[in-house]
Design an enzyme around this catalytic site. Structure first.
Site, PDB file in Angstrom:
ATOM      1  N   ALA A  61       0.862  -1.174   0.000  1.00  0.00           N
ATOM      2  CA  ALA A  61       0.000   0.000   0.000  1.00  0.00           C
ATOM      3  C   ALA A  61       0.904   1.231   0.000  1.00  0.00           C
ATOM      4  O   ALA A  61       2.084   1.147   0.345  1.00  0.00           O
ATOM      5  CB  ALA A  61      -0.873  -0.023   1.239  1.00  0.00           C
ATOM      6  N   GLY A 100       0.408  -5.118   0.697  1.00  0.00           N
ATOM      7  CA  GLY A 100      -0.686  -5.114  -0.267  1.00  0.00           C
ATOM      8  C   GLY A 100      -0.288  -5.719  -1.607  1.00  0.00           C
ATOM      9  O   GLY A 100      -1.133  -6.266  -2.327  1.00  0.00           O
ATOM     10  N   GLU A 103      -0.797  -9.253  -1.199  1.00  0.00           N
ATOM     11  CA  GLU A 103      -2.247  -9.501  -1.107  1.00  0.00           C
ATOM     12  C   GLU A 103      -2.884  -9.483  -2.497  1.00  0.00           C
ATOM     13  O   GLU A 103      -3.772 -10.288  -2.803  1.00  0.00           O
ATOM     14  CB  GLU A 103      -2.886  -8.470  -0.169  1.00  0.00           C
ATOM     15  CG  GLU A 103      -2.464  -8.714   1.278  1.00  0.00           C
ATOM     16  CD  GLU A 103      -2.903  -7.626   2.246  1.00  0.00           C
ATOM     17  OE1 GLU A 103      -2.622  -6.442   1.957  1.00  0.00           O
ATOM     18  OE2 GLU A 103      -3.529  -7.946   3.269  1.00  0.00           O
ATOM     19  N   GLU A 123       3.719  -5.703   7.366  1.00  0.00           N
ATOM     20  CA  GLU A 123       2.878  -4.667   7.982  1.00  0.00           C
ATOM     21  C   GLU A 123       3.163  -4.440   9.461  1.00  0.00           C
ATOM     22  O   GLU A 123       3.109  -3.306   9.950  1.00  0.00           O
ATOM     23  CB  GLU A 123       1.391  -5.022   7.797  1.00  0.00           C
ATOM     24  CG  GLU A 123       0.833  -4.731   6.414  1.00  0.00           C
ATOM     25  CD  GLU A 123       1.058  -5.862   5.415  1.00  0.00           C
ATOM     26  OE1 GLU A 123       1.899  -6.754   5.689  1.00  0.00           O
ATOM     27  OE2 GLU A 123       0.402  -5.852   4.361  1.00  0.00           O
TER      28      GLU A 123
END
Ligand code: 3H9
Length: 686
Positions: A61, A100, A103, A123
């Site tokens: 992210a 992310g 993911e 994270e």
């Protein structure tokens, strides 16, 4: 940011190009959703390769968006959209698939990677947990035990290991794009695999969760995210996919707004900014292809190992044959230790040692690009070394002194080409500790300073520029830490109470335990030098301990007593008696943990504000990096300056004023008061 779609026969190739690391900005998330829709609607496309331009796959992210309200499309929806695509998507991974990014890859039907790629969910290092299905899909794909390791530890794994975990379906040799297209061609003919979200989590024994919780809690200490990540994986293992996702998202959003996450984000950006200070932009560093170290003691050997680990050939110079042998043995001991602990294989250790040439002849250095002096902390000895180097080394060779307290300008006085000289303050053990204080003198050329920063990048260290003063940034603040710790002793706190309070604050060790470990003699030596300069360092108890020969663990006693051969500190009656004598007539009070931490940390902040005012440090974040990477200040508190700002500088000044009124701290400095008015340290430093 661009997302382009190319067609190779019936395979579509979606290329993400969002430099520098393809982070998942709002625009990229939107473009990915649109790409799925377009390719679902295109009957000629049978499979899709998702690949990235530049140095890496999607690295996560966009951390820069974390301080702002989340904007749709949200990442969990993007991943669900890819997973729900009517044809197989194949993630083609190079560089890092992190957070992310991984993911998104878990939303794809397949994952292929080049061998050099790494995959992970880091994270927790940012004080959060994965927020787009990482804790819910991963245990479904690789089982809870491996998922717990990956998520709560935050360390990425290489592609080969990922293949073993079945996180990656194939490791591609050669060209990734071509390999991924061929892979996609094969799977296009097969039925779509079951989406990960529809799979069950492999069962584990009930006892697994209890032991995992104990192990994660022990490692995380006071960091919240690892245990919350574990809870999310555990929840995802006993509920359906939707409930798992809802729980994960709620935890993610809560932690994203937490003080720990803000502190860890601050450190994340400070660490990435450190190697490229804006004041050196456009300055080309000198090339460093070879290096030498003068002095093979603990420090010199550690520096030599750090240089070798970065691939540089190293010459170790000592004053005579016996000293050369001792120095070489010190370096060998570092590599033997690494092999013993399983960190290096024997062949690599041998290769590193083979790259070190030892000798007592300065003539060996005639063509060396960088020479680092690491001899005894004595001005005359160091000067003599540079006098010799100055006559032998190439005029463009960079000459550096590794000093902790001496003035680099005085060390370099009289050398030829003084523009090539600078201070490089390593921290012991130098091959392990990440911090490097870089100390230019008034004559250091900009490209030589830039070489210091380039060297830090090469060695994988965090560079911080420091101005010349006694102790530079880190040790100057350390002196305040120690003086405050003694003030506490004289006003009613015991060494063990102070140490326990600082451990509770998050330091790995209290100030007295740390002094006993390192030895009290080094600081005593510096206090003597300071007194000779007319200063009045405050250490009434430490001075008496040194006079009594209590120098720490190595003499069987310092601030604590030690049983022969043991390292467990025991409160000492002899020390208590000295403290009582020194404290006689001073007001005594009861100290709780928070008050002790305030009496130590806030004066450190005050000294750091002075350091900023004097431009010994250029940025408050640099002070934070120094204390985190050199002195064990808890990362999750963001360093002392972030801690002070987060706490509120008004309150910091108020506490310091109260301590000062009781004679327990220096008054807040003008810089700190100005920072209060300016609303932070950045204006003060700018
Ligand atoms: C996440 O994904 C949460 C999700 O689970 C949930 C979402 C709902 N964002 O390190 P470098 C910048 S959390 C923004 O020097 P390298 C960095 O600041 C995220 N910016 O390069 C620097 O900027 P500048 C999980 C980022 O080649 C530039 O990129 N992901 C981000 O040595 C180059 O960085 C991570 O924690 C980011 N995510 O190493 C990955 N990442 O040029 C963190 C980097 O202006 N990143 N920047 O100074 C890394 O570990 C390394 O950057 C990487 C490349 C290994 C990728």
């Amino acid at each position: 940011m661009t997302v382009t779609i190319a067609r190779e026969g019936s395979i579509a190739v979606v290329t993400v190009d969002n430099p520098p690391v393809n982070a998942l900005s709002q625009a990229l998330r939107q473009a990915l959703v649109e790409a799925v829709a377009e390719l679902d609607a295109d009957g000629a496309v049978k499979a899709v390769v998702l690949i990235c331009a530049g140095r890496t796959f999607i690295a996560g992210a966009d951390v820069g968006e974390f301080g702002k309200p989340p904007q749709p499309p949200h990442l969990p929806d993007v991943v669900a959209r890819i997973e729900g695509a009517s044809k197989p998507w194949v993630a083609a991974i190079h560089g890092s698939a992190l957070g992310g990014g991984l993911e998104v890859a878990l939303g794809c039907a397949y994952r292929v990677a080049v061998a050099s790629a790494s995959l992970g969910l880091p994270e927790v290092r940012l004080g959060i947990i994965p927020g787009a299905g990482g804790t819910v899909r991963l245990p479904r794909l690789i089982g809870p035990a491996a998922a717990v390791d990956l998520v709560t530890g935050g360390s990425p794994v290489g592609a080969k290991k990922a293949e073993g975990l079945e996180l990656v379906d194939a490791v591609i040799d050669g060209d990734l794009r071509a390999g991924a297209i061929a892979f996609a061609g094969d799977v296009a003919a097969k039925p779509l695999p079951q989406p990960i979200s529809a799979r069950a989590v492999p069962a584990v024994e009930d006892s697994f969760w209890e032991s995992a919780e104990k192990a994660v809690a022990a490692k995380a200490k006071r960091e919240a995210a690892p245990l919350r990540a574990l809870a999310s994986i555990r929840n995802a293992s006993r509920t359906d996919f939707a409930a798992g996702m809802a729980f994960e998202r709620e935890t993610f959003l809560e932690l994203r707004g937490s003080a720990q996450a803000a502190a860890l984000r601050h450190v994340f950006f400070a660490e990435r900014a450190a190697p490229r200070p804006p004041e050196l932009s456009g300055v080309t560093p000198r090339a460093i292809r070879s290096a030498a170290v003068i002095g093979g003691g603990t420090m010199g050997a550690g520096i030599a190992a750090a240089l070798r680990d970065a691939g540089l050939p190293v010459v170790l110079v000592e004053r005579d044959g016996a000293a050369v042998e001792r120095g070489m043995a010190n370096i060998r001991a570092i590599y033997d230790g690494a092999v013993k602990r399983g960190r290096l294989v024997q062949a690599v250790s041998d290769e590193r040692m083979a790259g070190v040439a030892g000798g007592d002849d300065y003539g060996l250095l005639a063509d060396t690009d960088l020479v680092i002096e690491a001899v005894f902390e004595d001005l005359a000895v160091k000067r003599a070394v540079f006098e010799r180097l100055s006559g032998i080394c190439r005029p463009d060779a960079v000459l550096a002194t590794n000093t902790s307290y001496l003035d680099p300008a005085a060390i370099s006085e009289g050398i030829g080409h003084p523009e090539r000289f600078l201070g490089l303050h390593f921290f012991s053990p130098a091959h392990v500790m990440k911090l490097l204080e870089i100390v230019p003198t008034g004559t250091t050329a900009p490209d030589v300073l830039a070489t210091g920063f380039a060297l830090a990048r090469l060695l994988g260290k965090i560079p911080v520029r420091a101005g010349i003063c006694d102790g530079f940034i880190g040790n100057r603040i350390l002196k305040v830490t120690r003086a405050q710790a003694e003030r506490l002793l004289l006003s009613g706190a015991a060494p063990s109470t102070v140490d326990a309070a600082m451990r509770a604050f998050g330091l790995p060790m209290g100030p007295f335990e740390a002094q006993d470990l390192g030895g009290l003699d080094i600081a005593a030596f510096q206090r003597r030098a300071a007194r000779e300069r007319g200063e009045t360092p405050f250490a009434p108890v430490a001075d008496r301990l040194c006079a009594a020969g209590r120098l720490g663990q190595k003499t069987g006693g310092g601030w604590y007593d030690y049983m022969p051969g043991e390292r467990t500190p025991t409160p000492s009656e002899a020390v208590a008696a000295i403290i009582a004598e020194e404290a006689a007539g001073r007001p005594q009070r009861a100290w709780d943990e928070a008050a002790i931490a305030d009496a130590i940390v806030l004066p450190m902040v005050n000294e750091a504000a002075r350091i900023l005012e004097e431009r010994v440090a250029l940025r408050a974040a640099d002070v934070d990096l120094v204390k985190i990477h050199g002195y064990g200040f808890p990362r999750w508190r963001g360093g002392p300056m972030h801690y002070a700002e987060a706490r509120g500088l008004c309150e910091v000044v108020a506490v310091l004023d109260r301590l000062c009124a009781d004679g327990l701290a220096e008054p807040p400095c003008a810089g700190l008061r100005r920072a209060v008015e300016a609303g932070g340290f950045s204006l003060l430093a700018g």
